[in-house]
Design a protein around this motif. Structure first.
Motif, PDB file in Angstrom:
ATOM      1  N   ASN A 244       0.847  -1.190   0.000  1.00  0.00           N
ATOM      2  CA  ASN A 244       0.000   0.000   0.000  1.00  0.00           C
ATOM      3  C   ASN A 244       0.886   1.244   0.000  1.00  0.00           C
ATOM      4  O   ASN A 244       1.619   1.500   0.965  1.00  0.00           O
ATOM      5  CB  ASN A 244      -0.933   0.037   1.209  1.00  0.00           C
ATOM      6  CG  ASN A 244      -1.990   1.118   1.071  1.00  0.00           C
ATOM      7  OD1 ASN A 244      -2.986   0.959   0.382  1.00  0.00           O
ATOM      8  ND2 ASN A 244      -1.758   2.254   1.728  1.00  0.00           N
ATOM      9  N   LEU A 245       0.826   2.007  -1.100  1.00  0.00           N
ATOM     10  CA  LEU A 245       1.621   3.215  -1.238  1.00  0.00           C
ATOM     11  C   LEU A 245       0.745   4.422  -0.919  1.00  0.00           C
ATOM     12  O   LEU A 245      -0.229   4.691  -1.622  1.00  0.00           O
ATOM     13  CB  LEU A 245       2.176   3.318  -2.661  1.00  0.00           C
ATOM     14  CG  LEU A 245       3.025   2.128  -3.121  1.00  0.00           C
ATOM     15  CD1 LEU A 245       3.507   2.338  -4.557  1.00  0.00           C
ATOM     16  CD2 LEU A 245       4.204   1.905  -2.184  1.00  0.00           C
ATOM     17  N   VAL A 295       4.401  -4.278   2.326  1.00  0.00           N
ATOM     18  CA  VAL A 295       5.030  -3.001   2.672  1.00  0.00           C
ATOM     19  C   VAL A 295       3.984  -1.895   2.595  1.00  0.00           C
ATOM     20  O   VAL A 295       3.121  -1.893   1.717  1.00  0.00           O
ATOM     21  CB  VAL A 295       6.206  -2.703   1.729  1.00  0.00           C
ATOM     22  CG1 VAL A 295       6.636  -1.233   1.814  1.00  0.00           C
ATOM     23  CG2 VAL A 295       7.388  -3.602   2.048  1.00  0.00           C
ATOM     24  N   LYS A 296       4.069  -0.958   3.529  1.00  0.00           N
ATOM     25  CA  LYS A 296       3.174   0.196   3.535  1.00  0.00           C
ATOM     26  C   LYS A 296       4.025   1.459   3.624  1.00  0.00           C
ATOM     27  O   LYS A 296       5.028   1.478   4.346  1.00  0.00           O
ATOM     28  CB  LYS A 296       2.222   0.147   4.732  1.00  0.00           C
ATOM     29  CG  LYS A 296       1.445  -1.158   4.873  1.00  0.00           C
ATOM     30  CD  LYS A 296       0.703  -1.193   6.206  1.00  0.00           C
ATOM     31  CE  LYS A 296       0.160  -2.579   6.496  1.00  0.00           C
ATOM     32  NZ  LYS A 296       1.222  -3.597   6.717  1.00  0.00           N
ATOM     33  N   ILE A 299       1.905   8.893   3.517  1.00  0.00           N
ATOM     34  CA  ILE A 299       1.750   9.915   2.482  1.00  0.00           C
ATOM     35  C   ILE A 299       3.055  10.698   2.339  1.00  0.00           C
ATOM     36  O   ILE A 299       3.759  10.956   3.307  1.00  0.00           O
ATOM     37  CB  ILE A 299       0.576  10.860   2.787  1.00  0.00           C
ATOM     38  CG1 ILE A 299       0.782  11.572   4.126  1.00  0.00           C
ATOM     39  CG2 ILE A 299      -0.744  10.108   2.776  1.00  0.00           C
ATOM     40  CD1 ILE A 299      -0.233  12.681   4.363  1.00  0.00           C
ATOM     41  N   GLY A 300       3.369  11.018   1.084  1.00  0.00           N
ATOM     42  CA  GLY A 300       4.525  11.853   0.814  1.00  0.00           C
ATOM     43  C   GLY A 300       5.863  11.140   0.938  1.00  0.00           C
ATOM     44  O   GLY A 300       6.897  11.810   0.974  1.00  0.00           O
ATOM     45  N   THR A 301       5.880   9.814   0.979  1.00  0.00           N
ATOM     46  CA  THR A 301       7.151   9.091   1.123  1.00  0.00           C
ATOM     47  C   THR A 301       7.956   9.179  -0.165  1.00  0.00           C
ATOM     48  O   THR A 301       7.437   8.921  -1.257  1.00  0.00           O
ATOM     49  CB  THR A 301       6.899   7.615   1.469  1.00  0.00           C
ATOM     50  OG1 THR A 301       6.189   7.543   2.704  1.00  0.00           O
ATOM     51  CG2 THR A 301       8.212   6.854   1.605  1.00  0.00           C
ATOM     52  N   MET A 302       9.230   9.537  -0.045  1.00  0.00           N
ATOM     53  CA  MET A 302      10.126   9.628  -1.187  1.00  0.00           C
ATOM     54  C   MET A 302      11.144   8.485  -1.121  1.00  0.00           C
ATOM     55  O   MET A 302      11.844   8.333  -0.112  1.00  0.00           O
ATOM     56  CB  MET A 302      10.861  10.972  -1.197  1.00  0.00           C
ATOM     57  CG  MET A 302       9.919  12.168  -1.272  1.00  0.00           C
ATOM     58  SD  MET A 302       9.063  12.237  -2.862  1.00  0.00           S
ATOM     59  CE  MET A 302       7.563  13.106  -2.405  1.00  0.00           C
ATOM     60  N   ALA A 311      10.079  -7.096   3.214  1.00  0.00           N
ATOM     61  CA  ALA A 311       8.667  -7.423   3.438  1.00  0.00           C
ATOM     62  C   ALA A 311       8.172  -7.013   4.821  1.00  0.00           C
ATOM     63  O   ALA A 311       8.915  -7.035   5.813  1.00  0.00           O
ATOM     64  CB  ALA A 311       8.453  -8.919   3.242  1.00  0.00           C
ATOM     65  N   GLY A 312       6.895  -6.643   4.873  1.00  0.00           N
ATOM     66  CA  GLY A 312       6.231  -6.394   6.136  1.00  0.00           C
ATOM     67  C   GLY A 312       6.592  -5.100   6.818  1.00  0.00           C
ATOM     68  O   GLY A 312       6.221  -4.891   7.973  1.00  0.00           O
ATOM     69  N   SER A 313       7.285  -4.208   6.123  1.00  0.00           N
ATOM     70  CA  SER A 313       7.719  -2.959   6.753  1.00  0.00           C
ATOM     71  C   SER A 313       6.675  -1.868   6.577  1.00  0.00           C
ATOM     72  O   SER A 313       5.990  -1.799   5.558  1.00  0.00           O
ATOM     73  CB  SER A 313       9.054  -2.499   6.156  1.00  0.00           C
ATOM     74  OG  SER A 313      10.084  -3.409   6.493  1.00  0.00           O
TER      75      SER A 313
END
Length: 371
Positions: A244-245, A295-296, A299-302, A311-313
């Motif tokens: 999920n991005l 992985v999740k 918002i706004g992650t660069m 995995a799972g982070s």
């Protein structure tokens, strides 16, 4: 016919195969295992992995025969050692010692090469598709050849969707939904139940079952039930299942000096936060990120060029480092508690009417060093 699937356990591939083997990762219209079953429906697939526990768990997950059960007397000491990062020694061992035991042998691909191979695989896989269920529909906005546009009969195409088949086929599978102002250039495949909402997609992209995407995507492979539903750019990246991005999550896929991209990867199969690392040369000037299953990102992650998130982070509170260990909570070195992670997976999977596979608890234990 007995078919041997050999997992060479490439270090970059481990990130995408924490909960199921890389043979299950969709690298065209089909995954390797789906392709084999369509080509050889009567074959008995046998699965070999350097780690006996993973071999047993992954074989159970995909309905394969574990090699160690099929050939209990074979000494696998040379194959199981972790000293070769390229997998060349393992491949040589199989070709010398095991090839004659099976009718056919297939080796796992180095995942770094999957992005280059995806366009040709999409085109080749058309011959394995149930093509009678698809139409060469004359879309209102079509650039290129009509015969390269494959739309499943169940799919409605609203006004304002643009298909571009000049560089390769565009394939939209059953029950997919599209919204206006979507642009899709081939080669491209969307698996069943994908949602494509006001998205710009360019060549060599594959969406797994149930993906929901928006924003901009270029030459990337997505696993099952992964979300990139908002603005942001994902390019030349490998995205696992159930990722999920968050909105505006963006990958860099090109250095500003056009230098070749290197990946930082742990030496160990099951890394800890104290693991030693080595540098993997991709040989490419365009490569984005590898994100493992579940992985999740906030918002706004660069994500900088060549970022690997295991995995799972759950990534929040800033941009992650070049490698993030599995089951990380934020970017400060804290751990995502295994019990909490599994509870969250159950809730998330249920929203898509899916269940957590029984093998997952043991696989999470291996990653969290509880076994």
């Amino acid at each position: 016919m007995k078919f041997l699937l050999v997992d060479l356990d490439h270090p970059a591939g481990r990130v995408l195969s924490r909960f199921e083997p890389v043979f299950a990762y969709r690298n065209g219209i089909f995954s390797d295992i789906e392709r084999i079953r369509r080509l050889h429906p009567d074959a008995v697939p046998v699965y070999l992995h350097p780690d006996a526990r993973l071999e047993r768990l992954f074989a159970d997950r995909l309905g394969l025969v574990p090699f160690r059960a099929d050939q209990a007397k074979v000494d696998l000491t040379a194959f199981s050692s972790e000293h070769a990062h390229t997998g060349a020694d393992r491949r040589s061992f199989v070709e010398t010692e095991l090839q004659s035991l099976y009718d056919d042998v297939e080796f796992s691909a180095d995942v770094v090469a999957l992005l280059d191979d995806a366009p040709s695989r999409i085109a080749a896989d058309l011959f394995l598709l149930n093509r009678e269920d698809f139409e060469h529909r004359q879309a209102a906005q079509l650039i290129g050849a009509k015969q390269d546009l494959w739309i499943h009969q169940s799919v409605e195409v609203p006004p304002g969707v643009v298909f571009d088949t000049r560089e390769g086929p565009v394939v939209i599978d059953e029950r997919c939904s599209l919204t206006p102002f979507t642009y899709i250039a081939g080669p491209f495949y969307a698996a069943p139940d994908c949602h494509l909402d006001n998205v710009r997609i360019t060549g060599g992209t594959v969406l797994g079952e149930g993906c929901r995407v928006g924003g901009e995507i270029e030459n990337s492979l997505f696993g099952r039930f992964s979300n990139k539903h908002h603005e942001g750019f994902v390019g030349h990246s490998l995205i696992g299942n159930w990722v999920n991005l968050g909105a505006l999550t963006t990958t860099s896929d090109l250095k500003n000096n056009y230098g070749e991209i290197r990946l930082q990867l742990p030496q160990e199969r099951f890394p800890t936060r104290a693991s030693s690392f080595f540098t993997l040369e991709t040989g490419k000037i365009k490569f984005g990120s590898i994100l493992g299953d579940c992985v999740k990102t906030a918002i706004g992650t660069m994500l900088n060029t060549g970022t690997v998130v295991d995995a799972g982070s759950n990534i929040f509170a800033g941009s992650p480092s070049s490698y993030v260990p599995p089951l990380s909570w934020g970017i400060t070195g804290h751990s995502y508690r295994p019990g909490r992670f599994l509870e969250d997976c159950e809730k998330i999977f249920a929203r898509r009417k899916q269940v957590v596979h029984p093998t997952m608890q043991e696989l999470v234990s291996l990653l969290s060093h509880l076994s």
